[in-house]
Design a protein around this motif. Structure first.
Motif, PDB file in Angstrom:
ATOM      1  N   LEU A 223      18.739 107.971 -43.559  1.00 26.38           N
ATOM      2  CA  LEU A 223      18.853 109.338 -43.048  1.00 26.38           C
ATOM      3  C   LEU A 223      18.094 109.493 -41.737  1.00 26.38           C
ATOM      4  O   LEU A 223      18.580 110.124 -40.793  1.00 26.38           O
ATOM      5  N   TYR A 224      16.902 108.911 -41.684  1.00 24.63           N
ATOM      6  CA  TYR A 224      16.112 108.982 -40.458  1.00 24.63           C
ATOM      7  C   TYR A 224      16.847 108.291 -39.311  1.00 24.63           C
ATOM      8  O   TYR A 224      16.903 108.810 -38.185  1.00 24.63           O
ATOM      9  N   SER A 225      17.435 107.140 -39.598  1.00 21.37           N
ATOM     10  CA  SER A 225      18.167 106.389 -38.561  1.00 21.37           C
ATOM     11  C   SER A 225      19.343 107.199 -38.045  1.00 21.37           C
ATOM     12  O   SER A 225      19.616 107.226 -36.840  1.00 21.37           O
ATOM     13  N   PHE A 226      20.019 107.913 -38.949  1.00 24.54           N
ATOM     14  CA  PHE A 226      21.198 108.680 -38.566  1.00 24.54           C
ATOM     15  C   PHE A 226      20.833 109.875 -37.684  1.00 24.54           C
ATOM     16  O   PHE A 226      21.440 110.102 -36.635  1.00 24.54           O
ATOM     17  N   TYR A 227      19.826 110.646 -38.095  1.00 28.66           N
ATOM     18  CA  TYR A 227      19.508 111.875 -37.382  1.00 28.66           C
ATOM     19  C   TYR A 227      18.633 111.668 -36.151  1.00 28.66           C
ATOM     20  O   TYR A 227      18.583 112.531 -35.279  1.00 28.66           O
ATOM     21  N   LEU A 347      24.990 121.928 -45.962  1.00 25.04           N
ATOM     22  CA  LEU A 347      23.710 121.471 -45.424  1.00 25.04           C
ATOM     23  C   LEU A 347      23.913 120.446 -44.303  1.00 25.04           C
ATOM     24  O   LEU A 347      23.178 120.454 -43.310  1.00 25.04           O
ATOM     25  N   TYR A 348      24.913 119.591 -44.453  1.00 29.34           N
ATOM     26  CA  TYR A 348      25.201 118.609 -43.401  1.00 29.34           C
ATOM     27  C   TYR A 348      25.635 119.304 -42.117  1.00 29.34           C
ATOM     28  O   TYR A 348      25.200 118.944 -41.016  1.00 29.34           O
ATOM     29  N   ARG A 349      26.471 120.318 -42.259  1.00 26.15           N
ATOM     30  CA  ARG A 349      26.938 121.062 -41.081  1.00 26.15           C
ATOM     31  C   ARG A 349      25.772 121.768 -40.389  1.00 26.15           C
ATOM     32  O   ARG A 349      25.665 121.762 -39.164  1.00 26.15           O
ATOM     33  N   LYS A 350      24.899 122.371 -41.183  1.00 29.00           N
ATOM     34  CA  LYS A 350      23.753 123.076 -40.624  1.00 29.00           C
ATOM     35  C   LYS A 350      22.743 122.122 -39.999  1.00 29.00           C
ATOM     36  O   LYS A 350      22.060 122.453 -39.018  1.00 29.00           O
ATOM     37  N   ALA A 351      22.624 120.922 -40.589  1.00 31.84           N
ATOM     38  CA  ALA A 351      21.618 119.962 -40.127  1.00 31.84           C
ATOM     39  C   ALA A 351      21.961 119.322 -38.788  1.00 31.84           C
ATOM     40  O   ALA A 351      21.123 118.646 -38.194  1.00 31.84           O
ATOM     41  N   LYS A 352      23.169 119.565 -38.294  1.00 31.54           N
ATOM     42  CA  LYS A 352      23.563 118.960 -37.021  1.00 31.54           C
ATOM     43  C   LYS A 352      22.707 119.443 -35.860  1.00 31.54           C
ATOM     44  O   LYS A 352      22.551 118.743 -34.861  1.00 31.54           O
ATOM     45  N   ASN A 353      22.182 120.678 -35.962  1.00 30.43           N
ATOM     46  CA  ASN A 353      21.379 121.193 -34.857  1.00 30.43           C
ATOM     47  C   ASN A 353      20.135 121.948 -35.327  1.00 30.43           C
ATOM     48  O   ASN A 353      19.631 122.809 -34.628  1.00 30.43           O
ATOM     49  N   CYS A 356      15.095 122.012 -39.757  1.00 25.92           N
ATOM     50  CA  CYS A 356      14.736 122.570 -41.063  1.00 25.92           C
ATOM     51  C   CYS A 356      15.808 122.246 -42.095  1.00 25.92           C
ATOM     52  O   CYS A 356      15.502 121.980 -43.262  1.00 25.92           O
ATOM     53  N   TYR A 357      17.051 122.268 -41.681  1.00 27.33           N
ATOM     54  CA  TYR A 357      18.137 121.921 -42.601  1.00 27.33           C
ATOM     55  C   TYR A 357      18.169 120.423 -42.869  1.00 27.33           C
ATOM     56  O   TYR A 357      18.614 119.994 -43.939  1.00 27.33           O
ATOM     57  N   ILE A 358      17.730 119.617 -41.911  1.00 24.27           N
ATOM     58  CA  ILE A 358      17.593 118.183 -42.180  1.00 24.27           C
ATOM     59  C   ILE A 358      16.583 117.977 -43.300  1.00 24.27           C
ATOM     60  O   ILE A 358      16.781 117.159 -44.204  1.00 24.27           O
ATOM     61  N   PHE A 359      15.490 118.731 -43.244  1.00 19.15           N
ATOM     62  CA  PHE A 359      14.462 118.673 -44.283  1.00 19.15           C
ATOM     63  C   PHE A 359      15.031 119.077 -45.642  1.00 19.15           C
ATOM     64  O   PHE A 359      14.842 118.375 -46.647  1.00 19.15           O
ATOM     65  N   ILE A 360      15.756 120.202 -45.694  1.00 23.20           N
ATOM     66  CA  ILE A 360      16.332 120.668 -46.958  1.00 23.20           C
ATOM     67  C   ILE A 360      17.384 119.687 -47.467  1.00 23.20           C
ATOM     68  O   ILE A 360      17.415 119.347 -48.663  1.00 23.20           O
ATOM     69  N   LEU A 361      18.255 119.212 -46.574  1.00 19.34           N
ATOM     70  CA  LEU A 361      19.284 118.246 -46.959  1.00 19.34           C
ATOM     71  C   LEU A 361      18.652 116.966 -47.495  1.00 19.34           C
ATOM     72  O   LEU A 361      19.085 116.426 -48.528  1.00 19.34           O
ATOM     73  N   SER A 362      17.616 116.478 -46.823  1.00 17.45           N
ATOM     74  CA  SER A 362      16.947 115.239 -47.240  1.00 17.45           C
ATOM     75  C   SER A 362      16.361 115.375 -48.634  1.00 17.45           C
ATOM     76  O   SER A 362      16.542 114.497 -49.485  1.00 17.45           O
ATOM     77  N   CYS A 363      15.656 116.482 -48.872  1.00 17.92           N
ATOM     78  CA  CYS A 363      15.011 116.670 -50.168  1.00 17.92           C
ATOM     79  C   CYS A 363      16.030 116.962 -51.267  1.00 17.92           C
ATOM     80  O   CYS A 363      15.840 116.561 -52.428  1.00 17.92           O
ATOM     81  N   PHE A 364      17.123 117.654 -50.918  1.00 14.27           N
ATOM     82  CA  PHE A 364      18.202 117.876 -51.885  1.00 14.27           C
ATOM     83  C   PHE A 364      18.796 116.537 -52.323  1.00 14.27           C
ATOM     84  O   PHE A 364      18.976 116.278 -53.524  1.00 14.27           O
ATOM     85  N   LEU A 365      19.088 115.683 -51.357  1.00  8.97           N
ATOM     86  CA  LEU A 365      19.648 114.369 -51.677  1.00  8.97           C
ATOM     87  C   LEU A 365      18.638 113.497 -52.416  1.00  8.97           C
ATOM     88  O   LEU A 365      19.017 112.701 -53.279  1.00  8.97           O
TER      89      LEU A 365
END
Length: 410
Positions: A223-227, A347-353, A356-365
């Motif tokens: 996930l870190y590599s992707f974002y 969450l993926y759509r929101k995490a694009k920019n 904070c959503y990257i954080f929520i998406l990461s912890c959800f996954l």
């Protein structure tokens, strides 16, 4: 409003915070017991949260349509749990039902109150404090005792699987914090500190011996590599941390046979030999086989929500999808599958920019993946539920979730 954020963060990281206090105070409890200090603390925390939320609603004399919907869904869950308990134990509130109610219901009510007004940045800014608490727990609870000659692979009051996930979460949170600071002023000493933390959490997640931690570590790095749109330099930096961590693990395991067996169990997940996988599965093969047999008996509507403790399993199936199929059959499974897919998409759509959503998406996954190996969706895993409830609000009640961590480099 600040207090309600503290309640939410306390729920999302309840286990990590508890492990810190249990370690510092040297409180050792039976982690497998249904009646323990941990259970009492969680139920008491839920009670305080509910009282605070209801008091807030009464004082403000208003609520939201989202809260009403969540409250109705909560009542439905309570009714279904009561029906299951009555069907199999002839009592409306069995011990497992009471624990589920104490763990989940207060969290749902809290989310019903806070999500319509939530500012995700006020959650993500607490990441450094959680990282620090995990670091202190690891040093006091595992590193220092092993240096002194003891063999310790779990924190006070928690199993080795729980401990592995704690430090895997530390690894994930450190990467997220590294991502947040990637475009800020570069301070060399900070980079060294991040490197140390990544190695520290990586090593301790394997010492615990939980196989799921290996999967969540790989997920965190991916996930870190992707974002981060990772460069060759940063890729080599993370690989360097992993190599150093692996060398430290080898050095530790060669000196202690008990720690070696735990590390071997964790790394067995990389084996292509199915027999090796099952031999190191802590009895999962028989649990899965029994669960599949139970599901085949009632495939459409299942045995009832929270029924696993009433069957011959006497525990949860240690796999999210098997537990859902056991509880509600194919119907319940399709509902959950749609909810999870929708949440991931949102969450993926929101995490694009938005970091904070990257954080929520990461912890959800993270919770979603851990539920494939251990734990029950009815006994916590609050980031999993928070993601589902947040998605409901975004889809049906508006898109105005405040968050100020926009990232132009993603």
């Amino acid at each position: 409003m600040r207090k309600i954020y503290l309640f939410l963060v306390g729920y999302l990281f309840f286990d990590e915070i508890c492990s810190l206090f249990f370690t510092i105070l040297n409180i050792d409890i039976d982690p497998t017991s249904d009646i323990s200090l941990y259970v009492y603390l969680k139920i008491f925390y839920g009670l305080i949260s509910v009282i605070y939320c209801l008091t807030k609603i009464i004082i403000e004399r208003k609520t939201t349509s989202f809260f009403i919907v969540i409250f109705m869904l909560t009542m439905l869950l309570i009714i279904l749990l009561f029906i299951t308990s009555m069907r199999y134990s002839n009592t409306p509130i069995s011990r497992s039902t009471l624990i589920t109610l104490g763990y989940l219901i207060p969290f749902f009510i809290l989310c019903g109150v806070i999500i319509p007004k939530i500012d995700l940045e006020k959650i993500s800014i607490r990441i450094p404090y959680i990282i620090l608490s995990l670091f202190v727990s690891g040093m006091i609870g595992i590193v220092i005792p092993n240096i002194q000659g003891e063999t310790v692979n779990s924190l006070n009051g928690f199993t080795y699987q729980n401990t592995s996930y704690f430090f895997s979460m530390g690894f994930l949170l450190t990467l997220i914090h590294l991502l947040k600071n990637s475009q800020r002023e570069r301070i060399r000493i900070r980079t060294y500190f991040y490197t140390f933390l990544l190695i520290f959490f990586l090593v301790l997640s394997f010492i615990g011996g939980g196989k799921g931690a290996l999967v969540t570590n790989i997920f965190a790095f991916s996930l870190y590599s992707f974002y981060s749109k990772i460069t060759l330099k940063r890729f080599l930096y993370i690989i360097f941390c992993c190599v150093i961590g692996y060398l430290v693990i080898l050095n530790i395991s060669n000196k202690n046979i008990e720690l070696y067996s735990g590390i071997e169990r964790a790394l067995s997940f990389l084996s292509l030999d199915m027999q090796t996988l099952w031999d190191n599965s802590s009895g999962r093969e028989s649990i899965y086989n029994i669960t599949i047999g139970l599901i085949s008996q009632k495939p459409i509507l299942g045995w009832g929500i929270g029924s696993s403790n009433f069957t011959i399993l006497r525990s949860y199936p240690h796999n999210l999808f098997l537990e859902i199929l056991l509880d509600g059959g194919i119907v319940y499974f399709l509902i959950f599958l749609a909810a999870i897919s929708s949440t991931l998409s949102t969450l993926y759509r929101k995490a694009k920019n938005d970091l904070c959503y990257i954080f929520i998406l990461s912890c959800f996954l993270f919770d979603f993946l851990s539920l494939q190996f251990s734990g029950s969706y009815l006994f916590g895993n609050y980031f999993f539920w928070f993601g589902l409830l947040l998605n409901i609000y975004i889809l049906f009640f508006g898109n105005k979730i405040r968050s100020y961590e926009e990232v132009s480099h993603i």
